[in-house]
Scaffold this motif. Structure first.
Motif, short mmCIF file in Angstrom:
data_model
loop_
_atom_site.label_atom_id
_atom_site.label_comp_id
_atom_site.label_asym_id
_atom_site.label_seq_id
_atom_site.Cartn_x
_atom_site.Cartn_y
_atom_site.Cartn_z
N THR A 1 23.89 -24.42 64.57
CA THR A 1 25.31 -24.71 64.35
C THR A 1 25.62 -24.74 62.86
O THR A 1 24.76 -25.03 62.02
CB THR A 1 25.71 -26.04 64.99
N ALA B 1 31.42 -20.84 70.23
CA ALA B 1 31.91 -22.15 70.67
C ALA B 1 32.32 -22.97 69.45
O ALA B 1 31.57 -23.09 68.47
CB ALA B 1 30.83 -22.87 71.45
N THR C 1 34.86 -23.82 79.13
CA THR C 1 35.78 -23.95 77.98
C THR C 1 36.24 -22.60 77.45
O THR C 1 36.75 -22.54 76.32
CB THR C 1 35.09 -24.76 76.86
N VAL D 1 42.04 -27.61 69.22
CA VAL D 1 40.84 -28.28 69.69
C VAL D 1 41.03 -29.79 69.57
O VAL D 1 41.15 -30.32 68.46
CB VAL D 1 39.60 -27.83 68.89
N THR E 1 35.83 -22.09 73.61
CA THR E 1 34.87 -20.98 73.55
C THR E 1 35.59 -19.65 73.64
O THR E 1 36.43 -19.46 74.53
CB THR E 1 33.84 -21.10 74.69
N THR F 1 33.67 -26.73 68.33
CA THR F 1 33.78 -28.12 68.75
C THR F 1 34.40 -28.94 67.64
O THR F 1 34.03 -28.80 66.45
CB THR F 1 32.39 -28.68 69.12
N THR G 1 30.41 -25.00 64.80
CA THR G 1 30.48 -23.65 65.35
C THR G 1 29.10 -23.14 65.69
O THR G 1 28.16 -23.27 64.90
CB THR G 1 31.15 -22.70 64.33
N THR H 1 35.74 -28.74 73.06
CA THR H 1 35.19 -27.45 72.67
C THR H 1 36.08 -26.34 73.19
O THR H 1 36.58 -26.41 74.33
CB THR H 1 33.76 -27.26 73.21
N LYS I 1 28.90 -25.35 80.03
CA LYS I 1 29.94 -25.82 79.12
C LYS I 1 30.70 -24.65 78.51
O LYS I 1 31.93 -24.70 78.36
CB LYS I 1 29.32 -26.67 78.01
N GLN I 2 29.99 -23.59 78.15
CA GLN I 2 30.68 -22.41 77.62
C GLN I 2 31.65 -21.85 78.65
O GLN I 2 32.81 -21.53 78.33
CB GLN I 2 29.67 -21.35 77.21
#
Length: 517
Positions: free
Chosen positions: A339, A365, A513, A451, A458, A367, A347, A456, A509-510
């Motif tokens: 990240t 992604a 979102t 956001v 994506t 956040t 990111t 998050t 999660k991806q």
């Protein structure tokens, strides 16, 4: 009288049928043929009752909708250049991995695509972000500083038919014929790009006069094996002896990252191994980068003589792989970056290139680690390798969610970029004629996202790399469409949610979102 006697005889025969076995009940009682039975007058026999109700038709079980194969950590220390299995329709076949892949997906340290194998790009999907949190404005780009140790390789994993074998045996591409150190033979064993490709042959080394093993290595430049673009990534080419358990018992030659560590490149004395039966193994961890003139390693003319007797079977590979065992290296072509904080958003970029397709997927992604909502413009820049000669158009049927381009100079292969919903593309200019130079050299588009704290967002995008060069199609004009690229892009746009292959290798999660599909 004759006729009457015939009728009487017939009636007598009918009357005697019970006694003659013509339908008896088996109980000794006579049975009257139904054709001549006259029922006793009286109440009619009751009508037959309804038959049993038919069994209900079986109800097919309601199947759950197909679900994607979610990403999980892989044990494979993968490459950062990916390959796909498929035919090469480009007339310049020498620019592909021989017999393996028409394109290469070579990642930069910012997780953008560098080239595409045959100059489709001079950089694709470079990411930058501009954010506003309250009255605070920040901007930045995803930095070009990823190192190999930060990368996380993920499932799905592929091997064999779904990926590549450890070697292919051919030399049909003209480009390889120009190599100055290429032996005068027609077939070469090419170790395919993977984290560990091998060809092996079991050899009994003579007790007396064990001899010298010789071979040719075919490559461009000083290194037999080529590296990817990430600091800390490794490449090797080695010639070793392994025992029946697979352990290395002798290293005849070892080249690491282009530097020779052990042995001599083309020969090795086998005296220390006299009398042993071992597997002779040529091994490599290597990428191919045709645009930088780095091929290989190729192997040819393997020889071990005991006097006049050749101990190596098919050392020239003129019989293909006969006499050799080829491994099936497992590949992970799904990788996530470490990240980075870009314009206050945490990111992470992920790239997935399934070996049996002609597309790659970028999943970014974003956040929000703060306690305040952040509004951001996420921008992408792509520089086309067609160098202002591109025929560029909105991919038909996609509603402005994809763009296709092919090279009006008939040099670079076709591409399509699929950016899905909610993208804001900047205007581009297509070439006004073949062989011109007035097209856009760059493509830009952006997404406006909001956001929430802790949330998050994506963004999912696809690059399509078919193996065709529409500019080489006889009779092509600026109105000609890159039909294969168009068809693949259209299918992604229409079926991203219904075809699980487009979501394989993502995390839940991806998927939950996604902003633009």
């Amino acid at each position: 009288m004759k006729n009457l006697s015939s009728v009487a005889a017939l009636m007598a025969c009918v009357a005697l049928m019970a006694g003659c076995g013509g339908g008896g009940s088996g109980s000794g009682e006579s049975a009257t043929p139904s054709a001549f039975f006259n029922p006793v007058p009286g109440a009619p026999a009751p009508a037959p009752g309804p038959g049993p109700a038919p069994a209900p038709a079986p109800v097919a079980p309601e199947l759950p909708p197909p679900v994607p194969e979610l990403a999980a950590p892989s044990t494979v220390a993968g490459l950062t250049t990916f390959y796909q299995v498929g035919a090469n329709d480009d007339e310049r076949k020498g620019y592909s991995v021989p017999g393996v892949s028409p394109n290469s997906w070579d990642l930069n340290e910012d997780m953008s695509l560098e080239d595409g194998g045959v100059d489709q790009f001079d950089g694709a999907l470079e990411l930058s972000v501009s954010s506003l949190r309250g009255a605070t404005a920040t901007s930045g780009s995803f930095p070009n500083d990823q190192v190999y140790s930060e990368l996380k390789f993920l499932t799905p994993e592929y091997a064999g038919a779904a990926g590549t074998a450890g070697a292919v045996f051919n030399s049909s591409t003209p480009t390889y014929a120009t190599l100055s150190n290429r032996p005068n033979t027609t077939t070469i064993a090419w170790l395919t790009p993977s984290q560990d490709s091998r060809i092996q042959q079991t050899v009994t080394i003579p007790s007396m006069n064990p001899g010298t093993l010789t071979w040719n290595t075919i490559s461009r430049g000083s290194a037999s094996a080529s590296l990817g673009n990430f600091t800390g990534e490794t490449a090797f080419f080695r010639v070793v002896l392994r025992n029946s358990a697979g352990a290395i018992t002798g290293t005849l030659f070892d080249e690491q990252n282009g530097s020779v560590i052990t042995g001599t490149r083309v020969h090795a004395d086998l005296t220390p191994y006299a009398g042993q039966t071992l597997a002779l193994s040529f091994e490599a961890r290597s990428t191919y980068n045709p645009d930088n003139s780095k091929f290989g390693p190729g192997i040819d003319n393997v020889s071990l003589l005991n006097g006049a007797t050749q101990l190596i079977t098919n050392g020239t590979f003129e019989a293909g792989g006969a006499g050799w065992t080829v491994n099936k290296p497992v590949a992970s072509q799904n990788v996530a970056s470490g990240t980075r904080t870009v314009a206050e958003l945490t990111t992470q970029r992920s790239v997935y290139v399934p070996p049996t397709e002609k597309w790659g997927r970028w999943t970014d992604a974003f956040t929000n680690p703060t306690a305040t909502t952040i509004t951001s413009t996420v921008s992408y820049a792509t520089n086309l390798g067609s160098d202002n000669a591109g025929i560029i158009y909105a991919t038909p049927g996609t509603g402005g969610r994809s763009v296709t381009t092919w090279d009006g100079d008939a040099e670079d292969r076709d591409i399509a970029m699929v950016y899905g919903n909610n993208a804001v593309p900047q205007p581009y200019t297509s070439n006004t004629g073949l062989g011109g130079g007035d097209a856009s050299g760059d493509l830009y588009w952006a997404y406006n996202i909001t956001v929430a704290p802790g949330a998050t967002v994506t963004i999912v995008q696809f690059i399509v790399l078919p193996s065709k060069v529409t500019g080489q199609t006889p009779g092509a004009t600026i109105s000609t469409l890159a039909t294969e690229a168009d068809a693949i892009a259209l299918d992604i746009v229409n079926n991203f949610r219904s075809n699980v292959k487009y979501r394989n290798g993502m995390t839940q999660k991806q998927i939950d979102t996604i902003f633009n599909f």
